[in-house]
Design a protein around this motif. Structure first.
Motif, PDB file in Angstrom:
ATOM      1  N   LYS A 179       0.838  -1.219   0.000  1.00  0.00           N
ATOM      2  CA  LYS A 179       0.000   0.000   0.000  1.00  0.00           C
ATOM      3  C   LYS A 179       0.866   1.261   0.000  1.00  0.00           C
ATOM      4  O   LYS A 179       1.895   1.295   0.678  1.00  0.00           O
ATOM      5  CB  LYS A 179      -0.930  -0.010   1.206  1.00  0.00           C
ATOM      6  CG  LYS A 179      -0.207   0.088   2.523  1.00  0.00           C
ATOM      7  CD  LYS A 179      -1.194  -0.004   3.666  1.00  0.00           C
ATOM      8  CE  LYS A 179      -0.480   0.285   4.968  1.00  0.00           C
ATOM      9  NZ  LYS A 179      -1.037  -0.453   6.095  1.00  0.00           N
ATOM     10  N   THR A 227       6.712  -2.040   5.821  1.00  0.00           N
ATOM     11  CA  THR A 227       7.840  -1.116   6.017  1.00  0.00           C
ATOM     12  C   THR A 227       9.207  -1.805   5.967  1.00  0.00           C
ATOM     13  O   THR A 227      10.145  -1.271   5.367  1.00  0.00           O
ATOM     14  CB  THR A 227       7.661  -0.380   7.363  1.00  0.00           C
ATOM     15  OG1 THR A 227       6.344   0.188   7.382  1.00  0.00           O
ATOM     16  CG2 THR A 227       8.687   0.726   7.527  1.00  0.00           C
ATOM     17  N   THR A 244       5.623  -5.329  10.499  1.00  0.00           N
ATOM     18  CA  THR A 244       7.053  -5.010  10.623  1.00  0.00           C
ATOM     19  C   THR A 244       7.517  -5.045  12.074  1.00  0.00           C
ATOM     20  O   THR A 244       8.546  -5.630  12.412  1.00  0.00           O
ATOM     21  CB  THR A 244       7.331  -3.618  10.016  1.00  0.00           C
ATOM     22  OG1 THR A 244       7.197  -3.737   8.595  1.00  0.00           O
ATOM     23  CG2 THR A 244       8.732  -3.124  10.355  1.00  0.00           C
TER      24      THR A 244
HETATM   25  C1  LIG Z   1      -0.099  -1.488   6.409  1.00  0.00           C
HETATM   26  C2  LIG Z   1      -0.493  -2.773   6.972  1.00  0.00           C
HETATM   27  C3  LIG Z   1       0.470  -3.746   7.309  1.00  0.00           C
HETATM   28  C4  LIG Z   1       1.956  -3.539   7.157  1.00  0.00           C
HETATM   29  O1  LIG Z   1       2.439  -2.687   8.150  1.00  0.00           O
HETATM   30  P1  LIG Z   1       4.008  -2.447   8.373  1.00  0.00           P
HETATM   31  O2  LIG Z   1       4.073  -1.926   9.751  1.00  0.00           O
HETATM   32  O3  LIG Z   1       4.440  -1.448   7.355  1.00  0.00           O
HETATM   33  O4  LIG Z   1       4.693  -3.745   8.210  1.00  0.00           O
HETATM   34  C5  LIG Z   1       0.002  -4.950   7.825  1.00  0.00           C
HETATM   35  N1  LIG Z   1      -1.298  -5.186   8.002  1.00  0.00           N
HETATM   36  C6  LIG Z   1      -2.239  -4.289   7.680  1.00  0.00           C
HETATM   37  C7  LIG Z   1      -3.671  -4.624   7.902  1.00  0.00           C
HETATM   38  C8  LIG Z   1      -1.867  -3.051   7.164  1.00  0.00           C
HETATM   39  O5  LIG Z   1      -2.826  -2.154   6.874  1.00  0.00           O
END
Ligand SMILES: *Cc1c(COP(=O)(O)O)cnc(C)c1O
Length: 232
Positions: free
Chosen positions: A36, A220, A202
């Motif tokens: 995303k 991330t 992450t």
């Molecule tokens: C954005 C998102 C992630 C990933 O998050 P990071 O902290 O960047 O790894 C995981 N799960 C969901 C539901 C998200 O919206």
């Protein structure tokens, strides 16, 4: 600058170590690379490094991005699905991680029947109580699981959770344990199989793997910081 390929390798190595620590087979765990806000070029870089499983949290963004990318990539939806986006989403994603209400599940079932789809879904558990907006409270899930399992087009394959943001990965452990326990008790009580637990981002994916995650959702640590936007 560290490349996406190196990041993928590091995250995979951390998953392997966490699995070993918990005495789990590493092939029980899949890494969903969350793309995303990141442009298609960065996803292509990950695909060229051999990664094939990706996740998006907004249907509109996914509809723009997925067609630009190789068709062998697999996509999971990890966000809160709005009812008016279901039809588009059904044809794009092979698994829906965040089905968070009976009403949404019923609407997915209805549209899937019309479109000849059989969506695979995970039910989101609201572990934080008031902290997070979406998901089933444990008791609600127990009360509604019969109605959910009765939806003929949906294949319910497990649970998902997003613990409250914390400084320490260890803070998430009790929530992961709680979701695994809920899964185990639902399987027993309702004589179903919920093989998947989508847990860990992450910040805390190693802890999630130690506690039984089969799908970790990592953005991330693979693609770098996201540009800020209003809300995820
Ligand atoms: C954005 C998102 C992630 C990933 O998050 P990071 O902290 O960047 O790894 C995981 N799960 C969901 C539901 C998200 O919206």
């Amino acid at each position: 600058m560290v490349s996406i390929a190196e990041n993928l390798e590091r995250v995979s190595e951390q998953i392997t170590q966490a699995a070993a620590k918990a005495g789990r087979a590493v092939n029980e765990i899949e890494l969903v690379a969350i793309t995303k806000t990141h442009p298609a070029e960065k996803v292509r870089e990950a695909a060229e490094a051999g990664h094939t499983l990706f996740g998006e949290s907004r249907v509109q963004e996914a509809r723009a991005k997925i067609p630009e990318l190789p068709s062998h990539l697999r996509w999971h939806f990890v966000g809160h699905l709005q009812k008016n986006k279901i039809r588009h989403a059904l044809s794009l994603f092979e698994l829906f991680h965040g089905v968070d209400s009976l009403a949404l599940a019923q609407e997915m079932n209805r549209i899937a029947a019309e479109d000849g789809e059989r969506p695979r879904v995970l039910l989101e558990v609201n572990v934080a109580g008031e902290g997070s907006k979406f998901g089933f409270k444990g008791e609600t899930l127990r009360a509604e699981i019969g109605s959910l399992l009765a939806l003929p087009r949906l294949s319910i394959e497990g649970l998902m959770c997003i613990p409250p943001l914390a400084e320490e990965a260890e803070a998430s452990r009790k929530f992961f344990v709680q979701v695994r326990g809920l899964r185990d008790s639902l399987e027993k009580e309702f004589d179903v199989k919920f093989p998947h637990l989508s847990m860990g981002m992450t910040q805390d994916f190693s802890v999630a793997v130690e506690e039984g995650a089969t799908l970790v959702r990592v953005g991330t640590a693979i693609f770098g910081e996201r540009p800020k936007r209003r809300k995820d």
